[in-house]
Design an enzyme around this catalytic site. Structure first.
Site, PDB file in Angstrom:
ATOM      1  CE  LYS A   1       9.878  31.047   0.767  1.00 36.88           C
ATOM      2  NZ  LYS A   1       9.690  32.392   1.309  1.00 36.88           N
TER       3      LYS A   1
ATOM      4  CE  LYS B   1      -3.191  35.278  -7.611  1.00 38.32           C
ATOM      5  NZ  LYS B   1      -1.816  35.363  -7.163  1.00 38.32           N
TER       6      LYS B   1
ATOM      7  CE  LYS C   1      -0.503  40.441   1.821  1.00 38.06           C
ATOM      8  NZ  LYS C   1      -0.607  39.589   2.991  1.00 38.06           N
TER       9      LYS C   1
END
Ligand code: TRP
Length: 328
Positions: free
Chosen positions: A111, A194, A197
């Site tokens: 992050k 897979k 999103k």
């Protein structure tokens, strides 16, 4: 009965990968354990969402989980920010967590790389908040994906450390419950491994019949079976995975035989998958539409869930205050 707690990130709409993964295992768990589920809207503040989006994202994800079969009568479902008790426990737990170990958490480092201008303390103490979510209910199990392993390790550390510092056996160490062990992995239909999103290849539970059909019909294939009984290349095996999940065993066998004797036409296979998939998704979509149009009902469910959660958190917190040495 053993307790299960899990948080749900309010990030957009559910797709088939979510449904056949986390969502269906949550639904199955509510019959076997004392479960509580919540929407982690505090955690989402680490990326500074717009105020006008906060409630809407919570309602969206709540409507979708309910439509998939989460039953608030069996398992209360609440919104994290409705249970302010969590924050007090978060503060206590933070006193026992060290900068060095928080900085070493991979998700934090990731992050920090993604948002270098916003490496806030909330991001750093994300694992502590997650630990508070779990420990406030003294949960035994937490259904998580592999990406949450380190956060769970931190939650156990929080529990262990608190117990050690105060010489008590108060918090159980919450164990990972890997739903991926039983879940079916949903492949992408674009030739990638897979559905996800970030892969941009999702079939959403909100998609209408036409959209679903279009997405299936566009699935990547090859030139067709060349030799009898040959092994299927990945893109074709992906289609058979869908067939296995949404169609009957007879249908699967029918197409499997067609593959093996080289008479399979991909158009037929896709039409079958699309029809059977629509039969699975359409009733869920209708329920999503029902709940989404009924915000009062959604808010009522969340309010009732928060009451149960608050009571459970308060009982824990009273003990924690006593153990630390505060007035109760
Ligand atoms: N960190 C979890 C995720 O990213 C969400 C979450 C927050 C959570 N608090 C939790 C999951 C407590 C399980 C238990 O998916």
């Amino acid at each position: 009965m053993e307790k299960v707690v899990s948080g749900i990130r309010p990030t957009g709409n559910l797709h088939l990968g979510n449904y056949f993964g986390a969502v269906r295992s949550f639904v199955a768990m509510q019959d076997k354990y004392q479960c509580m589920f919540f929407i982690a809207d505090w955690h989402s503040l680490t990326t500074h969402p717009k105020p006008e989006d906060i409630q809407q994202s919570a309602r969206t994800i709540l409507a979708e989980y309910l439509a998939c079969g989460l039953d608030p009568k069996k398992a209360p479902i609440y919104v994290q920010s409705d249970v302010r008790e969590t924050i007090e426990l978060y503060l206590y737990l933070n006193m026992n967590m060290y900068l060095g170990e928080l900085e070493r958490v991979t998700t934090f480092k990731e992050k920090a790389r993604q948002q270098p201008d916003n490496v806030n303390a909330g991001l750093l103490t994300y694992p502590t908040l997650m630990a508070a979510d779990i420990l406030q209910h003294r949960a035994n199990w937490v259904p998580v994906g592999k990406d949450q392993e380190q956060n769970m390790e931190m939650a156990r550390k929080c529990a262990r450390r608190f117990n050690n510092i105060y010489g008590v056996e108060f918090f159980p160490e919450p164990q990972n419950f890997y739903f991926s062990d039983q879940a079916v992995k949903i492949p992408g239909l674009d030739g990638s491994g897979k559905m996800g999103k970030s892969e941009g290849n999702c079939i959403y539970l909100r998609d209408d019949d036409k959209t679903i059909t279009k997405k299936v019909m566009r699935a990547v294939t090859d030139n067709g079976p060349q030799e009898p009984n040959s092994q299927r290349p990945d893109v074709i095996e992906n289609l058979f995975t869908f067939l296995r999940i949404v169609s009957t065993p007879d249908t699967y066998q029918y197409f499997d035989e067609k593959w093996n004797d080289c008479t399979l036409r991909y158009g037929d296979l896709k039409k079958q998958i699309a029809a059977d998939l629509v039969a699975v998704v359409a009733p869920i979509r209708e329920k999503i539409e029902y709940y989404s149009a009924n915000t009062e009902l959604l808010d009522q469910i969340a309010r009732e869930g928060a009451e149960v959660a608050r009571e459970s958190a308060r009982a824990t917190l009273n003990e924690v205050r006593r153990i630390i040495g505060f007035r109760v």
